[in-house]
Design an enzyme around this catalytic site. Structure first.
Site, PDB file in Angstrom:
ATOM      1  N   ARG A  51      21.236  78.985  21.042  1.00 52.69           N
ATOM      2  CA  ARG A  51      20.541  79.937  19.850  1.00 52.69           C
ATOM      3  C   ARG A  51      20.316  79.331  18.739  1.00 52.69           C
ATOM      4  O   ARG A  51      21.053  78.588  18.293  1.00 52.69           O
ATOM      5  CB  ARG A  51      20.876  81.267  20.261  1.00 52.69           C
ATOM      6  CG  ARG A  51      22.249  81.585  20.254  1.00 52.69           C
ATOM      7  CD  ARG A  51      23.159  81.390  19.143  1.00 52.69           C
ATOM      8  NE  ARG A  51      22.631  81.945  18.096  1.00 52.69           N
ATOM      9  CZ  ARG A  51      23.092  81.669  16.871  1.00 52.69           C
ATOM     10  NH1 ARG A  51      23.843  80.684  16.540  1.00 52.69           N
ATOM     11  NH2 ARG A  51      22.548  82.142  15.721  1.00 52.69           N
ATOM     12  N   GLY A  52      19.705  80.141  17.869  1.00 55.61           N
ATOM     13  CA  GLY A  52      19.327  79.719  16.133  1.00 55.61           C
ATOM     14  C   GLY A  52      18.138  78.909  16.328  1.00 55.61           C
ATOM     15  O   GLY A  52      17.801  77.832  17.159  1.00 55.61           O
ATOM     16  N   GLN A 203      26.523  87.967  16.609  1.00 56.52           N
ATOM     17  CA  GLN A 203      26.642  86.532  16.185  1.00 56.52           C
ATOM     18  C   GLN A 203      27.315  86.311  14.800  1.00 56.52           C
ATOM     19  O   GLN A 203      27.967  85.174  14.651  1.00 56.52           O
ATOM     20  CB  GLN A 203      25.031  85.940  15.754  1.00 56.52           C
ATOM     21  CG  GLN A 203      24.231  85.699  17.100  1.00 56.52           C
ATOM     22  CD  GLN A 203      23.468  86.851  17.456  1.00 56.52           C
ATOM     23  OE1 GLN A 203      23.713  88.079  17.256  1.00 56.52           O
ATOM     24  NE2 GLN A 203      22.317  86.728  17.996  1.00 56.52           N
ATOM     25  N   ASP A 244      13.888  82.482  11.066  1.00 60.64           N
ATOM     26  CA  ASP A 244      13.074  82.000  12.556  1.00 60.64           C
ATOM     27  C   ASP A 244      11.738  81.701  12.253  1.00 60.64           C
ATOM     28  O   ASP A 244      11.237  80.807  13.078  1.00 60.64           O
ATOM     29  CB  ASP A 244      13.513  82.890  13.401  1.00 60.64           C
ATOM     30  CG  ASP A 244      14.908  83.147  13.784  1.00 60.64           C
ATOM     31  OD1 ASP A 244      15.703  83.776  13.389  1.00 60.64           O
ATOM     32  OD2 ASP A 244      15.530  82.536  15.052  1.00 60.64           O
TER      33      ASP A 244
HETATM   34  O1  MRU Z   1      18.655  85.257  18.091  1.00 59.14           O
HETATM   35  P1  MRU Z   1      19.331  84.257  17.655  1.00 59.14           P
HETATM   36  O2  MRU Z   1      20.851  84.160  17.682  1.00 59.14           O
HETATM   37  O3  MRU Z   1      18.693  82.756  17.993  1.00 59.14           O
HETATM   38  O4  MRU Z   1      19.075  84.362  16.027  1.00 59.14           O
HETATM   39  C1  MRU Z   1      19.141  83.546  15.314  1.00 59.14           C
HETATM   40  C2  MRU Z   1      19.091  83.766  13.710  1.00 59.14           C
HETATM   41  O5  MRU Z   1      18.293  84.979  13.489  1.00 59.14           O
HETATM   42  C3  MRU Z   1      19.091  82.690  12.746  1.00 59.14           C
HETATM   43  O6  MRU Z   1      19.482  83.547  11.565  1.00 59.14           O
HETATM   44  C4  MRU Z   1      17.919  81.770  12.704  1.00 59.14           C
HETATM   45  O7  MRU Z   1      17.632  81.284  13.724  1.00 59.14           O
HETATM   46  C5  MRU Z   1      18.228  80.504  11.536  1.00 59.14           C
HETATM   47  S1  MRU Z   1      19.382  79.595  12.412  1.00 59.14           S
HETATM   48  C6  MRU Z   1      19.587  78.089  11.504  1.00 59.14           C
END
Ligand code: MRU
Length: 354
Positions: A51-52, A203, A244
């Site tokens: 994820r991320g 997270q 994102d």
């Molecule tokens: O749902 P996730 O854990 O994928 O969300 C991640 C985030 O919101 C992060 O802040 C974003 O993807 C930036 S990662 C460098």
């Protein structure tokens, strides 16, 4: 200043398959999942084993290669048409992070532009996935260094606050928001990182805290509702978060709770920075209203590990992201420098986006 990557690489290409750190088990267990097939990669993205935003893009790029490897035909046209189906399957995994769509588009473009046999196209796809990964590492290091230049000059050692995990685990291995934190730490400008726990999936508490502990970065985990109090007490000098998807006007989708953090930062005159690669900016979208917001399973809200938190008969709402309006953002830190939201189109779109 030259900063170095961490030893945390969420996606590893190893002897013909992809190893993913299983982020659903951290911090209790540091284990890898081995992925051989495109469908399994799609499932790993959906279930947030990986994820991320940038890490999802890298995983999808390898997913495209794995899918290409499974296609049996040697006919170029049939191959490309089946590759489109692979792309479509990967596109349905998570809707908000634009890096997923960006990486898939880049892989498809590469396939179409490669003159040669199907086997030669496959090889170029593997190289392209590896290039996307290597570029992200450099990009995040540049973001870290650009961010460092921008941080408030006083006090000499800063307390920073972040939300969710925008670290090595969310990228190729350095981080965007956490890249800025890493750079600040490595040159003595960081006193402490405050990490929002980031309900519902935690997270911040689980992943950001784990990354900091790996490197000895001082970290204090707070619940999301404590951020306002900490700012009121003068404990926070700047907020740095990831993204994102950023619309052309600078409106920024990031993990749910980011918007309220930005409002609180504005109320306390604390600078609010978004750190993200140019690949996270979606210039095809004029404002944040057009960003699709993922809604996830309510179980994430009503259950933590095996404990059910709420009584029967309750309804739930679980948007995974929110949109922070551009006017609440002090600057967007990219690999090409930091810009106010209103400068994005002029400074980045025409110079760096094909
Ligand atoms: O749902 P996730 O854990 O994928 O969300 C991640 C985030 O919101 C992060 O802040 C974003 O993807 C930036 S990662 C460098």
């Amino acid at each position: 200043m030259i900063s170095s990557p961490t030893h945390v690489y969420p996606v590893i290409w190893y002897e013909g398959s992809v190893l993913l750190i299983d982020q659903t088990h951290l911090p209790a267990e540091y284990a890898f999942v081995e992925i051989h097939r495109c469908e399994d990669m799609a499932q790993a993205i959906k279930t947030m084993i990986v994820r991320g935003a940038p890490a999802i893009g890298i995983a999808a790029a390898y997913g495209m290669y794995l899918g290409a490897r499974e296609i049996e035909t040697q006919d170029r046209e049939q191959f490309l048409s089946q590759l489109e189906q692979v792309a479509q399957m990967l596109r349905t995994t998570r809707p908000t992070a634009v890096n997923l769509f960006w990486a898939i588009a880049r892989m498809l473009k590469t396939a179409y532009e490669t003159i040669g046999t199907v086997e030669e196209i496959r090889q170029v796809l593997l190289t392209t996935a590896q290039t996307i990964q290597a570029e992200d590492l450099q990009t995040c290091q540049a973001i870290g260094d650009r961010g460092l230049e921008l941080l408030p000059k006083t006090p000499a050692q800063l307390n920073l606050l972040t939300h969710c995990n925008a670290g090595a685990l969310a990228t190729a291995g350095y981080g965007t928001a956490l890249g800025v934190v890493r750079s600040a730490w490595s040159c003595g400008r960081l006193s402490r990182l405050y990490a929002d726990e980031t309900r519902p999936r935690l997270q911040g508490a689980k992943l950001t805290a784990w990354e900091c502990v790996q490197e000895g970065i001082p970290v204090t985990v707070i619940t999301d509702s404590m951020a306002a109090h900490c700012m009121q007490q003068g404990m926070i000098h700047a907020v740095v978060v990831g993204a994102d998807r950023i619309a052309a006007n600078g409106d920024t989708a990031n993990k749910i709770g980011t918007y309220s953090l930005a409002l609180v930062a504005k109320a306390h005159d604390v600078p609010f920075y978004v750190a993200a690669p140019v690949a996270t900016i979606d210039f095809a979208i004029a404002t944040g209203r057009e960003i699709p917001i993922e809604e996830r399973d309510p179980v994430e809200v009503y259950q933590i590990d095996n404990t059910i938190l709420t009584p029967a008969g309750v309804e739930f709402y679980n948007p995974a992201f929110d949109v922070t309006p551009a006017h609440l953002i002090t600057a967007i830190i990219t690999e090409h420098g930091a810009f106010s939201p209103s400068q994005l189109q002029q400074e980045l779109q025409h110079k760096y986006v094909a």
